[in-house]
Structure formats: structure tokens, C-alpha cells
Design a protein around this motif. Structure first.
Motif, PDB file in Angstrom:
ATOM      1  N   ALA A 272       6.501 -15.632  37.064  1.00 45.13           N
ATOM      2  CA  ALA A 272       5.785 -14.530  36.413  1.00 45.13           C
ATOM      3  C   ALA A 272       4.280 -14.767  36.485  1.00 45.13           C
ATOM      4  O   ALA A 272       3.509 -13.843  36.750  1.00 45.13           O
ATOM      5  CB  ALA A 272       6.243 -14.384  34.963  1.00 45.13           C
ATOM      6  N   SER A 273       3.855 -16.012  36.280  1.00 48.44           N
ATOM      7  CA  SER A 273       2.420 -16.312  36.355  1.00 48.44           C
ATOM      8  C   SER A 273       1.885 -16.007  37.747  1.00 48.44           C
ATOM      9  O   SER A 273       0.811 -15.413  37.907  1.00 48.44           O
ATOM     10  CB  SER A 273       2.152 -17.790  36.055  1.00 48.44           C
ATOM     11  N   LEU A 276       1.673 -12.139  38.504  1.00 48.02           N
ATOM     12  CA  LEU A 276       0.515 -11.494  37.872  1.00 48.02           C
ATOM     13  C   LEU A 276      -0.773 -11.895  38.580  1.00 48.02           C
ATOM     14  O   LEU A 276      -1.680 -11.083  38.772  1.00 48.02           O
ATOM     15  CB  LEU A 276       0.414 -11.904  36.401  1.00 48.02           C
ATOM     16  N   MET A 296      -5.103 -10.467  31.871  1.00 56.14           N
ATOM     17  CA  MET A 296      -3.668 -10.641  31.640  1.00 56.14           C
ATOM     18  C   MET A 296      -3.132 -11.799  32.476  1.00 56.14           C
ATOM     19  O   MET A 296      -2.334 -12.604  31.991  1.00 56.14           O
ATOM     20  CB  MET A 296      -2.911  -9.368  32.000  1.00 56.14           C
ATOM     21  N   ALA A 297      -3.586 -11.872  33.721  1.00 54.73           N
ATOM     22  CA  ALA A 297      -3.108 -12.948  34.590  1.00 54.73           C
ATOM     23  C   ALA A 297      -3.489 -14.302  34.000  1.00 54.73           C
ATOM     24  O   ALA A 297      -2.674 -15.225  33.937  1.00 54.73           O
ATOM     25  CB  ALA A 297      -3.687 -12.789  35.991  1.00 54.73           C
ATOM     26  N   ALA A 299      -4.541 -15.047  30.797  1.00 52.85           N
ATOM     27  CA  ALA A 299      -3.974 -15.287  29.468  1.00 52.85           C
ATOM     28  C   ALA A 299      -2.504 -15.668  29.594  1.00 52.85           C
ATOM     29  O   ALA A 299      -2.025 -16.607  28.950  1.00 52.85           O
ATOM     30  CB  ALA A 299      -4.120 -14.050  28.589  1.00 52.85           C
ATOM     31  N   TYR A 300      -1.792 -14.938  30.444  1.00 49.39           N
ATOM     32  CA  TYR A 300      -0.363 -15.220  30.597  1.00 49.39           C
ATOM     33  C   TYR A 300      -0.139 -16.622  31.159  1.00 49.39           C
ATOM     34  O   TYR A 300       0.651 -17.402  30.635  1.00 49.39           O
ATOM     35  CB  TYR A 300       0.306 -14.178  31.503  1.00 49.39           C
ATOM     36  N   ILE A 351      -7.978  -7.966  26.657  1.00 42.50           N
ATOM     37  CA  ILE A 351      -6.757  -7.159  26.771  1.00 42.50           C
ATOM     38  C   ILE A 351      -6.634  -6.232  25.560  1.00 42.50           C
ATOM     39  O   ILE A 351      -6.296  -5.056  25.701  1.00 42.50           O
ATOM     40  CB  ILE A 351      -5.501  -8.059  26.859  1.00 42.50           C
ATOM     41  N   ILE A 355      -6.039  -2.221  25.867  1.00 40.00           N
ATOM     42  CA  ILE A 355      -4.866  -1.440  25.455  1.00 40.00           C
ATOM     43  C   ILE A 355      -5.212  -0.500  24.300  1.00 40.00           C
ATOM     44  O   ILE A 355      -4.322   0.153  23.748  1.00 40.00           O
ATOM     45  CB  ILE A 355      -3.652  -2.333  25.079  1.00 40.00           C
TER      46      ILE A 355
ATOM     47  N   ALA B 286       1.170  -7.365  25.672  1.00 40.28           N
ATOM     48  CA  ALA B 286       0.831  -6.511  26.823  1.00 40.28           C
ATOM     49  C   ALA B 286       0.870  -7.338  28.107  1.00 40.28           C
ATOM     50  O   ALA B 286       1.360  -6.877  29.149  1.00 40.28           O
ATOM     51  CB  ALA B 286      -0.548  -5.884  26.626  1.00 40.28           C
ATOM     52  N   ALA B 287       0.375  -8.572  28.036  1.00 42.97           N
ATOM     53  CA  ALA B 287       0.400  -9.436  29.224  1.00 42.97           C
ATOM     54  C   ALA B 287       1.845  -9.785  29.584  1.00 42.97           C
ATOM     55  O   ALA B 287       2.209  -9.830  30.763  1.00 42.97           O
ATOM     56  CB  ALA B 287      -0.412 -10.706  28.959  1.00 42.97           C
ATOM     57  N   ALA B 290       3.385  -6.943  31.391  1.00 47.29           N
ATOM     58  CA  ALA B 290       2.901  -6.894  32.782  1.00 47.29           C
ATOM     59  C   ALA B 290       3.649  -7.931  33.621  1.00 47.29           C
ATOM     60  O   ALA B 290       4.036  -7.674  34.767  1.00 47.29           O
ATOM     61  CB  ALA B 290       1.393  -7.144  32.814  1.00 47.29           C
ATOM     62  N   ALA B 291       3.878  -9.106  33.031  1.00 44.27           N
ATOM     63  CA  ALA B 291       4.602 -10.167  33.742  1.00 44.27           C
ATOM     64  C   ALA B 291       6.051  -9.749  34.005  1.00 44.27           C
ATOM     65  O   ALA B 291       6.598  -9.976  35.083  1.00 44.27           O
ATOM     66  CB  ALA B 291       4.572 -11.457  32.921  1.00 44.27           C
TER      67      ALA B 291
END
Lengths: 359, 392
Positions: A272-273, A276, A296-297, A299-300, A351, A355, B286-287, B290-291
């Protein structure tokens, strides 16, 4: 939609993997990481021979004109191999920043030498701990923190307050009044405080501040994410290999569901990382990445890759606690990358605004 | 690498949005519960509307009445419907059954059932689980015995979604006793109302009915309603499960995104959005969504390209269901004392949608392969870790 790297990217990745296996094996990465100077000129020079430092630089300035996405897949390999050195600050962040916000003169003077690896540029754009002020007479005072590889840098790009404005300036690292003091971090990264005591700066050394910061943050956040993904990928590979070969009670520990399920979670976090990251880097390469995509990329990955490292320790058991084992270096690389170019809180706030959350 | 949508895909998304604008969702009566997977409630009227537009059969070959559109059109349709909260509950099951009939169905199934699927009239329940065959599907006891040009099915199925309101069951049976445990299974398409079939509702913890149990007491089924070759049902089912996990969960990411948007609106309206901790949790969610989307699109590309799938859909399903639970939990926190109010209750916030999502999400990590079974699948099939010894 297509998740497969192009054939050129696949070639870049396989070349990098072979090269790093040979010239930066885990023992060497360890050695450099534990050394206080921690810079391998020979390795840096060999990387330049392969054109890595010039990957982002256009051909007319001595590079090969690759895309940000190309650089991202390369940095992922460096994360995987725990490759030390100033590649991200110099060949990604400073390079992208100079290309976007530098004058023709800055570019001509610096980029060809950066492409050959002769010139290293570090960046001090993090607001955390930054007290730099540029006064009306062009004197720079205060300090910036968390400047990576400042000790081997020939030039520095620093952010400073200038009254109502925020300036970004480019100056030689050895200019009178600049002092570089090492910070002692747990990881392989060599961090410095850059202190300025009345350093004179001329207007020709200013860079367009808004563009500089936006581009630097974007390229830097993506590159740091790529490092995390590469390091987490390596933790996954090592952990699975360990689970298959470590025998206790007559069977490999990977035959137990407790370990199997932990490994399944590593795969999810890494996949998943990476997904993204590639999607955000692709959009950035197309010139269209909304800031939230990058946020998002990063933070995730900060959460997910760190979880990979931590779960990896549990799978490895006692051996992973040793300095000679590669796990800690990968873990520390993820930690260092997660707080550079915007920490988790910074990207989450980005983020939150994207949003539509009102402050 | 390329992460955009093609012009044709974008044009189709516009077409679906225009349809949703012109046809407000309250025009479509609901006849079955929304179980929270993201495909909304069961609505025959809505399925027929999709059928009228030719969207159910759009990806079928032209020789089967379709338009041979690329697979990604189905993803576009799912995305748009789920983002709007539309009631397309049976659609994934209809698509999968149709694909199986196109691939290896008999003439009769192609002639009788396929056109009814295209019109949105035929919908399906899965008769897989049994009281003593849950995660261990191969322990099933339902038998189909050949009798001239019929099979006679006898057994007891359970946890069959929408069985009481669908038109046909996909009944997984044992047709012979073979040495190898995984052989000797066959699948039948059994019309509801066939004599000997008794369908009884199971009321769930939400207070509504989604699942049914089905008693099959010597149900006579013509040979032509067998789906796929006799005795090879398990392999067909296994292949189907990879795509089942995909098609039965793909819409979860956009559906959760719709819920997240509602939570953001609510946080803004109540001022909760100023709370730093809450901002971070919503942003992190939200992240995660997206993942989640990325995991599904990667699996989608593998399915589209016919590339091998070992663990990718299993990982995506686990993540979809656990993320859904996390979002529901976050929503309950945000609503505080209002959280337990039901849909329709006086004073309910966010239409009481969150309490329903919270409850239904509990079943998601169980249905269609538990998170534990699937993690084992990821480890053994995906990573090559040694399987735990099991009894033959």
C-alpha cells in the motif's frame, strides 16, 4: 492505469540493485553508518559514474533528464540497501529546487558539477528549530536544525525570515560566519545545526521562495517516502526468509499462524505504501500532483513502514536486537525519513485541509 | 507506470453521474438490507434501471448480447455508484455469475439466465456455507445425486445473502465421493421456488434480515443447470474466490470515502473539526482510504492483464474490511452520545448511518473468508511460508 515500471525504470532498478549489492553490501552500509563522518567518496563517485546524481538534471546541464518518478524508483533501491550519503538532499531536493527556483546563473554554476558528484548541496528548509533571520543589510543570523550531510556540502540552501517575507538563499557552505555543528542521531543520517553569525548574503543568492519550498517539500517528501518503502521492502524480505529458515520446536517459525499473520501484515503495509508513492510520484512527474497526494503518500508510509520495522523486530526475536544485524539500520532509516521533509503531523494537517476540515 | 483514467473511462464516469443526477435515488424502492459492504441495499428497481442502460452486460462479448467494453468500465460504474450511495447490492454477484455462464455455462443457462441477468431481473444467492462448513468449506455435506436427466439435491445451506429476495441460488454440492478431498464438487444454478427448497430468514444483530438459511429437501434440478464440469466445482470456486474477494469489495473504498465526507461535514458543522486529535484521525483515515484504493487498482490491473494472483486480492479484502471497521469506530467516536441512535431515530445524526455501519462492519472480516484464513493464504500462497499441517 498501469502499475508496471517502464522497461527503462526496470533496467535502472536492476542495475542499482546489482551495483549496491557489490559496492554497498550490508557490512559496508553498517560501517559507514557507524562512522561519525559517514561519507564514502568512492561510492559517491561510482554512483556519479552511473549518472545517478544527474538523473533529474536536463542533458544541457550535464544530466540525463529523467523524471521524478525515475528518481523515486532509484531512491527506493537505496533505501532497500541502506545506502548512506547525501543523495536525497543534494541530488533530489537541492537539484529539484534549483531547477524550479534557481536563476540561469545558479543552474549553470551548480548543476553540471552536481551531476558529476563534485559538488554537494544540502538544504535547511525545515521550519522546526529554524531561527534564521535575514536583515535589511543582507546579514544572516540564527540557526537551522536537522541539516543532513552539511559537513560534506559545498553549498547550502537555507530558509530565513526577512521581515514580512520568507527568503530562501543559496550560499557557499564555507562562507565566513557559517558554522556546522553535528547533532548525534540514533540513525545513519548525519545531521547538523547550521549556525550563521552575521553571514553576508547578496540578492543574487536569493531563490524564488514559494516555488523553492513547494518543490523542495514535494520532491523531498516523495524521496523520503521512497527510502521508507525500500527499507520496509527489505525488512519484509529478511523477515520472510528468517521465518522460513529459523527452526524452533522442530519446524520453521513461519509455519505458525502467529508469524504468518504478522508477515501478511508486512506485505499489506509495503504494497500500500508503494502504491501510494508511485501514484503520487507519477502525478508529480506529470506536473499535476495535488499537495494532498504527496502528503497522503508520506503520512501513510510513515505509519505503515515504521509498523513494518517494529513488527520485523518481533519476527526476528533476539538476533534483530544486535548491532551487527541489518534490521536496526533499516528501522532507523525509516525513522529518519519519516520526520524529514514534513513529519507525520505536518502532512496530516495538509490532508486535513485538503479533505475540507475547517480549522 | 500510468495512474490516470482514459478519456473513454472518464466519459463513462460522466455518463453514470448524469444518470444519477437525473434519477434521484429515492425513486428506487429498496427490498433488501444494506449490509455495509459498499454496494448499498438490494433494489430490484435500481438493478432494472442499470439493465435498461445496458450497463449490466456492457463488458460481455457481443455474441452474448454485450458491448465488449473493457473491464475497467465496471470499476468506473462501481466507483460512481458507491460514491453516490446507490442501492446496487446484487450487481457484483450478477456479474460473476454471468462471467461463469459465459465461460462454461450450458446452452440452457446462456439462453434462459443470461438475458435475465442483463435486464437486472435475475439475481443470485450463494449456497456455499453450511452449519458445519464455514472456514472449512470442504467439510460441506450437501449432496447432489444423479437421477436420469436431473440431479437431486439434499442438504442445508446457511449465511446466504439475500436468498429470500434473489431469483436463483448458486448451490455448491458434493456430486461424488473421491479420494482427494477437493474433488467431486459441483455447482448448480437453482431457481428459487423449486419444490423442496425452504428459505428462512436469519435476523441479524442490526435487527434487519440480510442472511438466510436454505433447506434443500430432495430438490430436483435439470442436468443443464449445472455450472461448469461435474466434479470440478471446487477449482472453479477457488478461482472464483480470488475475483469474489475483488468484486465483492472493490466498491468499499469509494463507499467509505462517501462516509468520510459525511463525517467531515459533520465535524465542520459541530465545530469538532477544530480538535487537533480528531483532525489527525480523519486525515489519517483519508490516507488509508487512498491506500485501500491503490491496493484494489493494483489487483484490478493484474486481473485485467490476466497476470497471476496469489495474495493480492486477499490482502485487499482484509484491508477493506479492517479499514471499514476503523472508520465506523472513528465515526462512533465523533458522534459521542448520539452514536448509538438508529437510522430513522428522532435526533439521529448523519442519518443514523454510522451505527448501522458499525454493526454491519463486524461481519465483514468474517464473510467471504475470515481475516485469519486470508492472512494465512497471503503467507502461504503469497510469501511461500510453510502451511500448517492439516488433517486430510
Amino acid at each position: 492505469m498501469d502499475f508496471r515500471p517502464s522497461s527503462a525504470q526496470q533496467l535502472l532498478v536492476s542495475t542499482a540493485r546489482e551495483f549496491l549489492k557489490k559496492h554497498c553490501p550490508p557490512e559496508r552500509a553498517q560501517q559507514i553508518a557507524l562512522d561519525s563522518r559517514g561519507f564514502d567518496e568512492t561510492l559517491w563517485g561510482r554512483m556519479a559514474e552511473l549518472g545517478w546524481q544527474g538523473l533529474l538534471i536536463p542533458p544541457d546541464l550535464g544530466g540525463s533528464g529523467g523524471s521524478l518518478l525515475d528518481v523515486i524508483v532509484l531512491v527506493e533501491e537505496m533505501g532497500r540497501a541502506s545506502t548512506p550519503g547525501p543523495f536525497v538532499p543534494s541530488a533530489v531536493v537541492a537539484t529539484a529546487l534549483l531547477l524550479a527556483a534557481g536563476s540561469a546563473d545558479h543552474k549553470k554554476r551548480l548543476l553540471p558539477a552536481m551531476a558529476t558528484g563534485e559538488t554537494i548541496v544540502s538544504v535547511a528548509l525545515d521550519d522546526a528549530g529554524n531561527t534564521l533571520v535575514l536583515d535589511a543589510r543582507g546579514r544572516l543570523r540564527g540557526r537551522a536544525l536537522f541539516v543532513e550531510s552539511a559537513h560534506v556540502a559545498h553549498a547550502l540552501i537555507v530558509a530565513a525570515d526577512a521581515g514580512d517575507d520568507r527568503r530562501v538563499v543559496l550560499l557557499p557552505a564555507d562562507r565566513r560566519g557559517v558554522e556546522r555543528r553535528p547533532l548525534d542521531a540514533i540513525g545513519p543520517e548525519k545531521l547538523f545545526e547550521v549556525a550563521c553569525d552575521g553571514v553576508s548574503v547578496v540578492a543574487e543568492e536569493w531563490l524564488e521562495p514559494a516555488t523553492a519550498r513547494r518543490v523542495a517539500l514535494q520532491a523531498g517528501a516523495l524521496a523520503r517516502t521512497a527510502e521508507m518503502v525500500g527499507a520496509a521492502q527489505r525488512v519484509l524480505e529478511l523477515a520472510v526468509e528468517h521465518a522460513k529458515t529459523r527452526v524452533q520446536g522442530g519446524r520453521p517459525i513461519g509455519g505458525h499462524q502467529a508469524i504468518q499473520h504478522a508477515c501478511a501484515d508486512l506485505v499489506r503495509d509495503v504494497d500500500a505504501s508503494r502504491g501510494l508513492l508511485y501514484a503520487a510520484a507519477w502525478r508529480a512527474s506529470e506536473g499535476a500532483a495535488p499537495a494532498a497526494d504527496v502528503a497522503m503518500a508520506k503520512a501513510y508510509a510513515s505509519e505503515a513502514c515504521l509498523a513494518v520495522a517494529r513488527r520485523g523486530h518481533q519476527i526476528f526475536g533476539a538476533i534483530g536486537y544486535c548491532e551487527e544485524h541489518p534490521l536496526h539500520l533499516l528501522h532507523k532509516r525509516i525513522l529518519a525519513a519519516s520526520v524529514d521533509c514534513g513529519d507525520l503531523a505536518t502532512h496530516l494537517e495538509q490532508i486535513a485541509r485538503a479533505i475540507g476540515l475547517r480549522a | 507506470m500510468e495512474f490516470g483514467f482514459s478519456a473513454a473511462e472518464q466519459a463513462f464516469a460522466d455518463e453514470v453521474r448524469a444518470f444519477l443526477r437525473d434519477n434521484p435515488l429515492d425513486r428506487f424502492p429498496l427490498d433488501g438490507m444494506d449490509a455495509g459492504y459498499g454496494s448499498g441495499a438490494h433494489s430490484r428497481a435500481f438493478m432494472k434501471a442499470l439493465g435498461e442502460r445496458g450497463w449490466i452486460s456492457m463488458c460481455w462479448p457481443e455474441s452474448f448480447g454485450g458491448r465488449a467494453e473493457p473491464m475497467f468500465f465496471k470499476l468506473v460504474l462501481f466507483e460512481e455508484l458507491a460514491l453516490a450511495g446507490a442501492p446496487f447490492g446484487p450487481l457484483a454477484g450478477s456479474w460473476q455469475t454471468a462471467d461463469a455462464i459465459i465461460d462454461y455455462g450450458t446452452e440452457r443457462l446462456r439462453r434462459e439466465v443470461l438475458p435475465a441477468i442483463a435486464r437486472g431481473e435475475a439475481t443470485f444467492w450463494q449456497g456455499y456455507s453450511e452449519p458445519d462448513a464455514g472456514s472449512d468449506l470442504l467439510a460441506l455435506k450437501t449432496e447432489a445425486r444423479r437421477d436420469d436427466d436431473h440431479y437431486v439435491i439434499r442438504g442445508h445451506k446457511i449465511w446466504s445473502s439475500h436468498a429470500g429476495i434473489a431469483t436463483h441460488g448458486l448451490v455448491f454440492t458434493r456430486t461424488s465421493r473421491e479420494a482427494r478431498r477437493s474433488r467431486g464438487f459441483s455447482m448448480f444454478v437453482v431457481p428459487n421456488g423449486t419444490p423442496g427448497m425452504d428459505i428462512r430468514p436469519i435476523r441479524s444483530l442490526t435487527g434487519g434480515v440480510y442472511h438466510y438459511e436454505v433447506f434443500l429437501d430432495d430438490v430436483r434440478v435439470p442436468v443443464e443447470l449445472m455450472l461448469g464440469p461435474e466434479g470440478e466445482g471446487f477449482q472453479a470456486l477457488l478461482n472464483g474466490l480470488d475475483s469474489d474477494r475483488f468484486w465483492g469489495r472493490f466498491y468499499k473504498a469509494p463507499a467509505l470515502e462517501r462516509v468520510l465526507r459525511r463525517l467531515v461535514d459533520h465535524a465542520n458543522a459541530t465545530g469538532a473539526s477544530a480538535d487537533a486529535g480528531l483532525r489527525r484521525r480523519l486525515a489519517a483515515m483519508a490516507a488509508e482510504l487512498a491506500a485501500l484504493r491503490v491496493l484494489f487498482y493494483r489487483a484490478a490491473c493484474l486481473l485485467r492483464d490476466g497476470a497471476p494472483i496469489t495474495y493480492e486480492t486477499a490482502v485487499a479484502k482484509i484491508y477493506a474490511d479492517e479499514t471499514g471497521q476503523k472508520l465506523a469506530r472513528l465515526g462512533m467516536d465523533l458522534l459521542g452520545p448520539w452514536a448509538p441512535l438508529r437510522p430513522g431515530s428522532h435526533e439521529a445524526r448523519v442519518d443514523g448511518e454510522i451505527s448501522h455501519a458499525y454493526l454491519t462492519s463486524l461481519g465483514h472480516t468474517i464473510a467471504g473468508g475470515t481475516a485469519e484464513v486470508l492472512r494465512t493464504t497471503v503467507a502461504v500462497r503469497g510469501l511461500g511460508l510453510p502451511a500448517e499441517p492439516r488433517k486430510a
